[in-house]
Design a protein around this motif. Structure first.
Motif, PDB file in Angstrom:
ATOM      1  N   VAL A  29       9.173  34.064 -14.912  1.00 44.84           N
ATOM      2  CA  VAL A  29      10.476  33.719 -14.332  1.00 44.84           C
ATOM      3  C   VAL A  29      10.521  32.296 -13.773  1.00 44.84           C
ATOM      4  O   VAL A  29      11.465  31.947 -13.079  1.00 44.84           O
ATOM      5  CB  VAL A  29      10.867  34.722 -13.214  1.00 44.84           C
ATOM      6  CG1 VAL A  29      11.042  36.113 -13.782  1.00 44.84           C
ATOM      7  CG2 VAL A  29       9.839  34.717 -12.094  1.00 44.84           C
TER       8      VAL A  29
ATOM      9  N   LYS B  98      12.334  24.312 -10.067  1.00 43.13           N
ATOM     10  CA  LYS B  98      13.238  23.333 -10.684  1.00 43.13           C
ATOM     11  C   LYS B  98      13.330  22.080  -9.826  1.00 43.13           C
ATOM     12  O   LYS B  98      13.318  20.958 -10.336  1.00 43.13           O
ATOM     13  CB  LYS B  98      14.636  23.931 -10.844  1.00 43.13           C
ATOM     14  CG  LYS B  98      14.774  24.912 -11.961  1.00 43.13           C
ATOM     15  CD  LYS B  98      16.218  25.382 -12.043  1.00 43.13           C
ATOM     16  CE  LYS B  98      16.337  26.606 -12.896  1.00 43.13           C
ATOM     17  NZ  LYS B  98      17.679  27.158 -12.905  1.00 43.13           N
TER      18      LYS B  98
ATOM     19  N   GLU C  99      22.412  22.231 -12.475  1.00 43.74           N
ATOM     20  CA  GLU C  99      21.697  22.935 -13.546  1.00 43.74           C
ATOM     21  C   GLU C  99      22.235  22.515 -14.904  1.00 43.74           C
ATOM     22  O   GLU C  99      21.485  22.354 -15.870  1.00 43.74           O
ATOM     23  CB  GLU C  99      21.836  24.455 -13.373  1.00 43.74           C
ATOM     24  CG  GLU C  99      20.987  25.009 -12.230  1.00 43.74           C
ATOM     25  CD  GLU C  99      21.291  26.462 -11.920  1.00 43.74           C
ATOM     26  OE1 GLU C  99      22.470  26.866 -12.001  1.00 43.74           O
ATOM     27  OE2 GLU C  99      20.349  27.196 -11.583  1.00 43.74           O
TER      28      GLU C  99
ATOM     29  N   GLU D 129      11.187  27.844 -22.939  1.00 40.96           N
ATOM     30  CA  GLU D 129      11.638  28.819 -21.960  1.00 40.96           C
ATOM     31  C   GLU D 129      11.218  30.180 -22.480  1.00 40.96           C
ATOM     32  O   GLU D 129      11.325  30.432 -23.667  1.00 40.96           O
ATOM     33  CB  GLU D 129      13.152  28.756 -21.828  1.00 40.96           C
ATOM     34  CG  GLU D 129      13.703  29.668 -20.754  1.00 40.96           C
ATOM     35  CD  GLU D 129      15.210  29.603 -20.685  1.00 40.96           C
ATOM     36  OE1 GLU D 129      15.715  28.681 -20.048  1.00 40.96           O
ATOM     37  OE2 GLU D 129      15.843  30.475 -21.260  1.00 40.96           O
TER      38      GLU D 129
ATOM     39  N   ASP E  17      11.350  29.529 -14.906  1.00 40.65           N
ATOM     40  CA  ASP E  17      12.515  28.707 -15.228  1.00 40.65           C
ATOM     41  C   ASP E  17      13.726  29.089 -14.375  1.00 40.65           C
ATOM     42  O   ASP E  17      14.707  28.350 -14.331  1.00 40.65           O
ATOM     43  CB  ASP E  17      12.857  28.846 -16.709  1.00 40.65           C
ATOM     44  CG  ASP E  17      13.130  30.274 -17.100  1.00 40.65           C
ATOM     45  OD1 ASP E  17      14.186  30.535 -17.702  1.00 40.65           O
ATOM     46  OD2 ASP E  17      12.294  31.143 -16.811  1.00 40.65           O
ATOM     47  N   ARG E  18      13.642  30.225 -13.707  1.00 36.43           N
ATOM     48  CA  ARG E  18      14.767  30.662 -12.874  1.00 36.43           C
ATOM     49  C   ARG E  18      14.518  30.369 -11.393  1.00 36.43           C
ATOM     50  O   ARG E  18      15.340  30.665 -10.551  1.00 36.43           O
ATOM     51  CB  ARG E  18      14.978  32.180 -13.025  1.00 36.43           C
ATOM     52  CG  ARG E  18      15.216  32.638 -14.452  1.00 36.43           C
ATOM     53  CD  ARG E  18      16.646  32.495 -14.839  1.00 36.43           C
ATOM     54  NE  ARG E  18      16.881  32.792 -16.240  1.00 36.43           N
ATOM     55  CZ  ARG E  18      17.364  33.937 -16.699  1.00 36.43           C
ATOM     56  NH1 ARG E  18      17.633  34.909 -15.865  1.00 36.43           N
ATOM     57  NH2 ARG E  18      17.561  34.099 -17.989  1.00 36.43           N
ATOM     58  N   CYS E  19      13.367  29.798 -11.095  1.00 40.32           N
ATOM     59  CA  CYS E  19      13.006  29.576  -9.690  1.00 40.32           C
ATOM     60  C   CYS E  19      13.589  28.248  -9.220  1.00 40.32           C
ATOM     61  O   CYS E  19      13.225  27.180  -9.748  1.00 40.32           O
ATOM     62  CB  CYS E  19      11.480  29.575  -9.544  1.00 40.32           C
ATOM     63  SG  CYS E  19      10.915  29.176  -7.882  1.00 40.32           S
TER      64      CYS E  19
ATOM     65  N   ARG F 179      21.855  31.253 -21.905  1.00 41.23           N
ATOM     66  CA  ARG F 179      21.925  31.716 -20.518  1.00 41.23           C
ATOM     67  C   ARG F 179      23.302  32.336 -20.279  1.00 41.23           C
ATOM     68  O   ARG F 179      24.326  31.708 -20.539  1.00 41.23           O
ATOM     69  CB  ARG F 179      21.697  30.539 -19.580  1.00 41.23           C
ATOM     70  CG  ARG F 179      21.904  30.819 -18.125  1.00 41.23           C
ATOM     71  CD  ARG F 179      20.794  31.613 -17.482  1.00 41.23           C
ATOM     72  NE  ARG F 179      21.030  31.808 -16.068  1.00 41.23           N
ATOM     73  CZ  ARG F 179      20.590  30.996 -15.107  1.00 41.23           C
ATOM     74  NH1 ARG F 179      19.872  29.945 -15.412  1.00 41.23           N
ATOM     75  NH2 ARG F 179      20.871  31.231 -13.853  1.00 41.23           N
TER      76      ARG F 179
END
Lengths: 170, 68
Positions: free
Chosen positions: A147, A155, A88, A106, A149-151, A80
């Motif tokens: 996406v 999470k 995080e 991921e 995993d980016r929300c 990342r």
């Protein structure tokens, strides 16, 4: 280039690439240090100053700082670029510590591109063809899978569920 | 359960394109009637397997288009 494998315990290793001129790194560096301390003995942290290890940075194909890379059994399983909040980071370290060598699932960049492309095509069909409106809904699901995993909401919800399902620590 | 991908990138792209094409033919009104519905339903199979990167049939036949 050295391989990121913990030769003694084979425990997961997180490589943190930072730079002195990087403003987000100034916030993230103390946070990652605190998190690494919490998971000491379970996850190893290796910090690399991007200005002092240029060859390594090039070999790792680092595109920006800060970057965090997780290695499990010597293989990269997560990467990342961009600042991560302390929560995080804790989530990442906790996953690394509890994964027992299993890669964190991921989507790769290619997966994301394929899913987003498919979602756009499905959305186009769903919008232009009235009787195929449900394809637009499926497009939403497929696009989200690119996406998820980016929300932050995803999470938060999964973290809440995991906490509820996790046995109480004695 | 961990899914092991057994499709190469070209395989996945072909499947996704084929799936979307079948969905369009079936549900987009190009092919009408039961045939169109059947094509549309069948289209979900290559689309899903292409998105996931795993084909159960490949797994049964112990083949893989993925290198390494």
């Amino acid at each position: 280039m050295e391989t990121f494998v913990n030769q003694t315990t084979n425990q997961p290793m997180i490589v943190y690439i930072w730079a002195t001129w990087c403003l987000p790194c100034r916030t993230m560096s103390p946070a990652i240090a605190r998190t690494a301390e919490k998971f000491s003995g379970q996850v190893e942290l290796r910090k690399i100053n991007a200005d002092e290890h240029i060859e390594e940075i090039n070999a790792l194909k680092i595109m920006g700082v800060p970057t965090v890379i997780l290695y499990q059994h010597g293989k990269e399983t997560y990467r990342r670029t961009g600042a991560l909040s302390e929560s995080e980071l804790e989530s990442l370290f906790a996953q690394a510590a509890s994964s027992q060598g299993k890669p964190i699932s991921e989507p790769t960049q290619t997966d994301r591109a394929l899913r987003l492309g498919a979602a756009l095509a499905l959305l186009a069909i769903g919008i232009t063809v009235p009787q195929a409106w449900f394809l637009a809904l499926i497009a939403g699901v497929v696009g989200f899978s690119a996406v998820y995993d980016r929300c932050p909401i995803y999470k938060a919800v999964t973290s809440f569920i995991k906490d509820k399902l996790r046995p109480a620590v004695k | 359960m961990k899914i092991t991908m057994n499709e190469a990138m070209w395989d996945r792209v072909v499947r996704i394109i084929l799936g979307i094409a079948l969905l369009y033919l079936g549900f987009g009104g190009v092919v009408s009637g039961w045939l169109g519905t059947a094509l549309g339903i069948i289209g979900f199979v290559p689309l899903l397997t292409g998105l996931v990167g795993y084909c159960p049939l490949y797994s049964l036949l112990r083949i893989s288009t993925k290198q390494g």
